[in-house]
Design an enzyme around this catalytic site. Structure first.
Site, PDB file in Angstrom:
ATOM      1  N   ASN A 150       0.808  -1.232   0.000  1.00  0.00           N
ATOM      2  CA  ASN A 150       0.000   0.000   0.000  1.00  0.00           C
ATOM      3  C   ASN A 150       0.837   1.276   0.000  1.00  0.00           C
ATOM      4  O   ASN A 150       0.460   2.271  -0.618  1.00  0.00           O
ATOM      5  CB  ASN A 150      -1.010  -0.015   1.156  1.00  0.00           C
ATOM      6  CG  ASN A 150      -0.354   0.018   2.503  1.00  0.00           C
ATOM      7  OD1 ASN A 150       0.687  -0.598   2.718  1.00  0.00           O
ATOM      8  ND2 ASN A 150      -0.939   0.744   3.425  1.00  0.00           N
ATOM      9  N   GLY A 226       2.022  -6.003   7.283  1.00  0.00           N
ATOM     10  CA  GLY A 226       1.097  -6.646   6.345  1.00  0.00           C
ATOM     11  C   GLY A 226      -0.184  -7.012   7.050  1.00  0.00           C
ATOM     12  O   GLY A 226      -0.516  -6.450   8.111  1.00  0.00           O
ATOM     13  N   THR A 230      -1.513 -12.988   7.778  1.00  0.00           N
ATOM     14  CA  THR A 230      -0.116 -13.304   7.436  1.00  0.00           C
ATOM     15  C   THR A 230       0.752 -13.186   8.684  1.00  0.00           C
ATOM     16  O   THR A 230       1.650 -14.020   8.913  1.00  0.00           O
ATOM     17  CB  THR A 230       0.429 -12.353   6.343  1.00  0.00           C
ATOM     18  OG1 THR A 230      -0.558 -12.178   5.349  1.00  0.00           O
ATOM     19  CG2 THR A 230       1.695 -12.868   5.717  1.00  0.00           C
ATOM     20  N   GLU A 248       3.506  -5.276  12.348  1.00  0.00           N
ATOM     21  CA  GLU A 248       2.590  -4.139  12.136  1.00  0.00           C
ATOM     22  C   GLU A 248       1.478  -4.650  11.241  1.00  0.00           C
ATOM     23  O   GLU A 248       1.692  -4.885  10.049  1.00  0.00           O
ATOM     24  CB  GLU A 248       3.327  -2.982  11.466  1.00  0.00           C
ATOM     25  CG  GLU A 248       4.523  -2.452  12.252  1.00  0.00           C
ATOM     26  CD  GLU A 248       4.134  -1.845  13.581  1.00  0.00           C
ATOM     27  OE1 GLU A 248       2.976  -1.397  13.723  1.00  0.00           O
ATOM     28  OE2 GLU A 248       4.972  -1.842  14.487  1.00  0.00           O
ATOM     29  N   CYS A 282      -3.247   1.598   6.248  1.00  0.00           N
ATOM     30  CA  CYS A 282      -3.652   0.867   7.466  1.00  0.00           C
ATOM     31  C   CYS A 282      -4.278   1.797   8.489  1.00  0.00           C
ATOM     32  O   CYS A 282      -5.006   1.353   9.364  1.00  0.00           O
ATOM     33  CB  CYS A 282      -2.427   0.181   8.059  1.00  0.00           C
ATOM     34  SG  CYS A 282      -1.073   1.337   8.336  1.00  0.00           S
ATOM     35  N   GLU A 461       7.338   0.706  15.859  1.00  0.00           N
ATOM     36  CA  GLU A 461       8.390   1.225  14.991  1.00  0.00           C
ATOM     37  C   GLU A 461       8.604   2.706  15.329  1.00  0.00           C
ATOM     38  O   GLU A 461       7.931   3.254  16.190  1.00  0.00           O
ATOM     39  CB  GLU A 461       7.983   1.060  13.522  1.00  0.00           C
ATOM     40  CG  GLU A 461       7.771  -0.399  13.144  1.00  0.00           C
ATOM     41  CD  GLU A 461       7.531  -0.579  11.650  1.00  0.00           C
ATOM     42  OE1 GLU A 461       6.545  -0.029  11.128  1.00  0.00           O
ATOM     43  OE2 GLU A 461       8.340  -1.274  11.019  1.00  0.00           O
TER      44      GLU A 461
HETATM   45  P1  NAD Z   1       0.080  -9.323   3.147  1.00  0.00           P
HETATM   46  O1  NAD Z   1       0.056  -9.808   4.547  1.00  0.00           O
HETATM   47  O2  NAD Z   1      -0.651 -10.095   2.122  1.00  0.00           O
HETATM   48  O3  NAD Z   1       1.575  -9.209   2.599  1.00  0.00           O
HETATM   49  C1  NAD Z   1       2.558  -8.429   3.250  1.00  0.00           C
HETATM   50  C2  NAD Z   1       3.927  -8.955   2.875  1.00  0.00           C
HETATM   51  O4  NAD Z   1       4.068 -10.259   3.431  1.00  0.00           O
HETATM   52  C3  NAD Z   1       4.149  -9.120   1.369  1.00  0.00           C
HETATM   53  O5  NAD Z   1       5.469  -8.762   1.054  1.00  0.00           O
HETATM   54  C4  NAD Z   1       3.919 -10.595   1.150  1.00  0.00           C
HETATM   55  O6  NAD Z   1       4.585 -11.103   0.029  1.00  0.00           O
HETATM   56  C5  NAD Z   1       4.496 -11.174   2.430  1.00  0.00           C
HETATM   57  N1  NAD Z   1       4.026 -12.509   2.796  1.00  0.00           N
HETATM   58  C6  NAD Z   1       2.862 -13.102   2.489  1.00  0.00           C
HETATM   59  N2  NAD Z   1       2.816 -14.359   3.003  1.00  0.00           N
HETATM   60  C7  NAD Z   1       3.974 -14.536   3.672  1.00  0.00           C
HETATM   61  C8  NAD Z   1       4.515 -15.620   4.426  1.00  0.00           C
HETATM   62  N3  NAD Z   1       3.883 -16.758   4.609  1.00  0.00           N
HETATM   63  N4  NAD Z   1       5.734 -15.449   4.998  1.00  0.00           N
HETATM   64  C9  NAD Z   1       6.410 -14.294   4.843  1.00  0.00           C
HETATM   65  N5  NAD Z   1       5.953 -13.243   4.119  1.00  0.00           N
HETATM   66  C10 NAD Z   1       4.743 -13.362   3.550  1.00  0.00           C
HETATM   67  O7  NAD Z   1      -0.413  -7.816   3.216  1.00  0.00           O
HETATM   68  P2  NAD Z   1      -0.695  -6.845   1.985  1.00  0.00           P
HETATM   69  O8  NAD Z   1      -1.976  -7.278   1.358  1.00  0.00           O
HETATM   70  O9  NAD Z   1       0.530  -6.709   1.183  1.00  0.00           O
HETATM   71  O10 NAD Z   1      -0.912  -5.443   2.751  1.00  0.00           O
HETATM   72  C11 NAD Z   1      -2.121  -5.028   3.278  1.00  0.00           C
HETATM   73  C12 NAD Z   1      -2.177  -5.266   4.766  1.00  0.00           C
HETATM   74  O11 NAD Z   1      -1.087  -4.608   5.407  1.00  0.00           O
HETATM   75  C13 NAD Z   1      -3.420  -4.688   5.405  1.00  0.00           C
HETATM   76  O12 NAD Z   1      -3.930  -5.615   6.327  1.00  0.00           O
HETATM   77  C14 NAD Z   1      -2.905  -3.453   6.120  1.00  0.00           C
HETATM   78  O13 NAD Z   1      -3.675  -3.034   7.231  1.00  0.00           O
HETATM   79  C15 NAD Z   1      -1.555  -3.896   6.539  1.00  0.00           C
HETATM   80  N6  NAD Z   1      -0.702  -2.741   6.818  1.00  0.00           N
HETATM   81  C16 NAD Z   1      -0.387  -2.467   8.113  1.00  0.00           C
HETATM   82  C17 NAD Z   1       0.403  -1.359   8.417  1.00  0.00           C
HETATM   83  C18 NAD Z   1       0.785  -1.031   9.838  1.00  0.00           C
HETATM   84  O14 NAD Z   1       1.688  -0.215  10.014  1.00  0.00           O
HETATM   85  N7  NAD Z   1       0.167  -1.631  10.829  1.00  0.00           N
HETATM   86  C19 NAD Z   1       0.858  -0.532   7.379  1.00  0.00           C
HETATM   87  C20 NAD Z   1       0.500  -0.852   6.067  1.00  0.00           C
HETATM   88  C21 NAD Z   1      -0.272  -1.960   5.788  1.00  0.00           C
END
Ligand code: NAD
Length: 480
Positions: A150, A226, A230, A248, A282, A461
């Site tokens: 994002n 993420g 996950t 996060e 997020c 962070e």
């Molecule tokens: P995601 O969890 O699908 O992926 C995040 C990252 O994790 C990607 O690089 C992905 O390739 C990797 N990943 C996926 N499966 C994995 C595994 N089994 N082992 C290791 N890595 C793996 O998330 P997304 O769809 O890319 O992002 C959206 C999400 O991120 C939303 O839920 C959002 O709220 C969250 N987010 C949180 C913050 C925060 O600071 N809290 C900031 C931005 C986004």
């Protein structure tokens, strides 16, 4: 067709398997680049390079490390227009936002931690006449960072900057959905003279290379941003290996609007907080609670502004609302809008896919959507949609506002809009979130702790919190 390469030991190289994934431009739906589907051999190569680079990087004087990182920040700043354009193409976000937020913050993150490390100190505990303790804070060694789509380069640099500043060497995995700016960044690392192997960037899918990074025994800490699902998986893998983890995760953030707020500016800011980056931040406020006496007036003004948002090609400067990041994500968001209707919600505006004319006619655009008439308990109000969808609901008093706000499994961020200062402070204490904004949203000071509670994550962070995460404390006790 652009080919993206991994960045290992200072070189831009293809994956050892020669396997690539397709990268799609969300505004058109067309494949426009190929990204490495890296595997465990690529990871072994990256870990060996990082291991070789560690003694020199961790042993370098803080001034020299800070100087190299400052050069890197300068390179990112000089390339900010190119990076913003690449981010808008890769992610679908409006280019104006990519410039003001994404590329700006990428250089700011690196510059901030280049300076912060020169001010980082450790603790000392006197035992009176008996002796003294002092704490060493050494780099951990090889650390892994995994970031989402994002805010691609923004969150990528938010992790690697403190890790590198603290003297670690890094294996970084950007999202496979938005790999382009991390690739461009690797070229800037070479230009800035970052020593070989200090930062290694591996592209590919989460289930393959992401999982392999988390499982690797020589990678001692993982900083992850993420989704919550996950994050759970990652924690289950890393916990038995006793890795240091920063998670996060997702959010379902409430916005609390009181009748005594500054009406006009609150409407402006609440529209921004709901729909910036098409609601794919997020921190976006997707549950908007409004004190009953101003509910109708606020709703009307809010809808007027939402309907005025200019939906268009992310590459046009006037665009305020771009494309969603991918077809699967758009389908997910649209399915939540259907769910909201089934749950009894009334769509006040939006609620559908938009077809633009010209270049973007097959892009993934969804209109900003506002829904009312749903209870807190329904799935629409409990689950993270992560798109341009928000709900409106009235409340009658402070206690009800707090209980609505706290009523989900998430606890990332909230905002309170009121001119009653004592109420604002009282509520800030009662709200179960890592971040509380009072009369503002996404106002960031990089020194502050950043992160969530409950299902929104573990750890913080930013500032000292990040430098502490990326160092291992060791207490030394001296008897006089
Ligand atoms: P995601 O969890 O699908 O992926 C995040 C990252 O994790 C990607 O690089 C992905 O390739 C990797 N990943 C996926 N499966 C994995 C595994 N089994 N082992 C290791 N890595 C793996 O998330 P997304 O769809 O890319 O992002 C959206 C999400 O991120 C939303 O839920 C959002 O709220 C969250 N987010 C949180 C913050 C925060 O600071 N809290 C900031 C931005 C986004």
């Amino acid at each position: 067709m652009q080919i993206i390469n991994n960045f290992i030991d200072g070189e831009l190289i293809p994956p050892s398997s020669q396997q690539f994934l397709e990268n799609v431009e969300p505004a058109t739906g067309n494949v426009y680049s190929q990204i490495p589907e890296s595997n465990r051999d690529d990871l072994s190569h990256a870990v060996a390079a990082a291991k070789k680079a560690l003694p020199e990087w961790s042993g370098m004087s803080i001034e020299d490390r800070a100087r190299i990182l400052t050069r890197l920040a300068d390179e990112v700043e000089n390339a900010s227009d190119e990076l913003a354009k690449a981010e808008a193409i890769d992610n679908g976000k409006p280019i104006s936002l990519a410039k003001a937020v994404d590329s700006y913050r990428a250089s700011a993150n690196i510059r901030f931690f280049a300076q912060a490390i020169t001010q980082f100190s450790s603790e000392s505990h006197s035992m009176g006449n008996e002796g003294i303790n002092y704490t060493l804070r050494d780099p951990i060694g090889i650390v892994g960072t995994i970031s989402p789509w994002n805010l691609p380069l923004y969150l990528f640099t938010w992790k690697i900057a403190p890790a590198l500043a603290a003297g670690n060497v890094v294996i970084a995995k950007p999202s496979e959905v938005t790999p382009m700016t991390a690739f461009l960044f690797s070229k800037l690392c070479v230009k800035a003279g970052l020593p070989r192997g200090v930062l290694n960037i591996l592209h590919g899918s989460g289930g393959n290379i992401g999982q392999a990074i988390v499982e690797h025994p020589e990678i001692k800490a993982i900083s992850f941003t993420g989704g919550t699902a996950t994050g759970k998986k990652l924690a289950a893998t890393a916990a038995p290996m006793f890795k240091k983890l920063s998670l996060e995760l997702g959010g379902k953030n409430p916005t609390l609007v009181f009748a005594d707020c500054d009406f006009e500016s609150t409407v402006n800011q609440v529209v921004r907080s709901a729909f910036a980056n098409q609601g794919q931040i997020c921190l976006c406020g997707s549950r908007i609670y409004i004190e009953r006496p101003i509910y109708e007036k606020f709703k009307e003004a809010f809808l007027r502004q939402v309907e005025d948002l200019k939906i268009g090609d992310p590459l046009e400067l006037s665009t305020q609302h771009g494309a969603l990041v991918s077809q699967p994500h758009m389908d997910k968001v649209l399915s939540y809008i259907e769910l909201a209707k089934k749950e009894g919600g009334q769509v006040l505006t939006g609620g559908e896919r938009i077809t633009l004319k010209g270049r973007c006619e097959t892009g993934f655009f969804v209109s900003p959507t506002v829904i009312e008439g749903l209870p807190l308990s329904c799935r629409t109000n409990q689950e993270e949609i992560f798109g341009p969808v928000c709900t409106l609901q009235p409340f009658d008093n402070d206690d009800e506002a707090v209980s609505l706000a706290n009523g989900t499994e998430y606890g990332l961020a909230t905002s309170v809009w009121s001119n009653n200062l004592s109420r604002c402070h009282r509520l800030a204490k009662q709200l179960d979130f890592g971040i509380v904004w009072i009369n503002c949203w996404l106002q960031r000071d990089l020194r502050t702790p950043f992160g969530g509670v409950k299902a929104s994550g573990v750890g913080r962070e930013g500032g000292l919190e990040a430098l502490r995460f990326f160092t291992e404390p060791k207490n030394v006790c001296v008897k006089y």
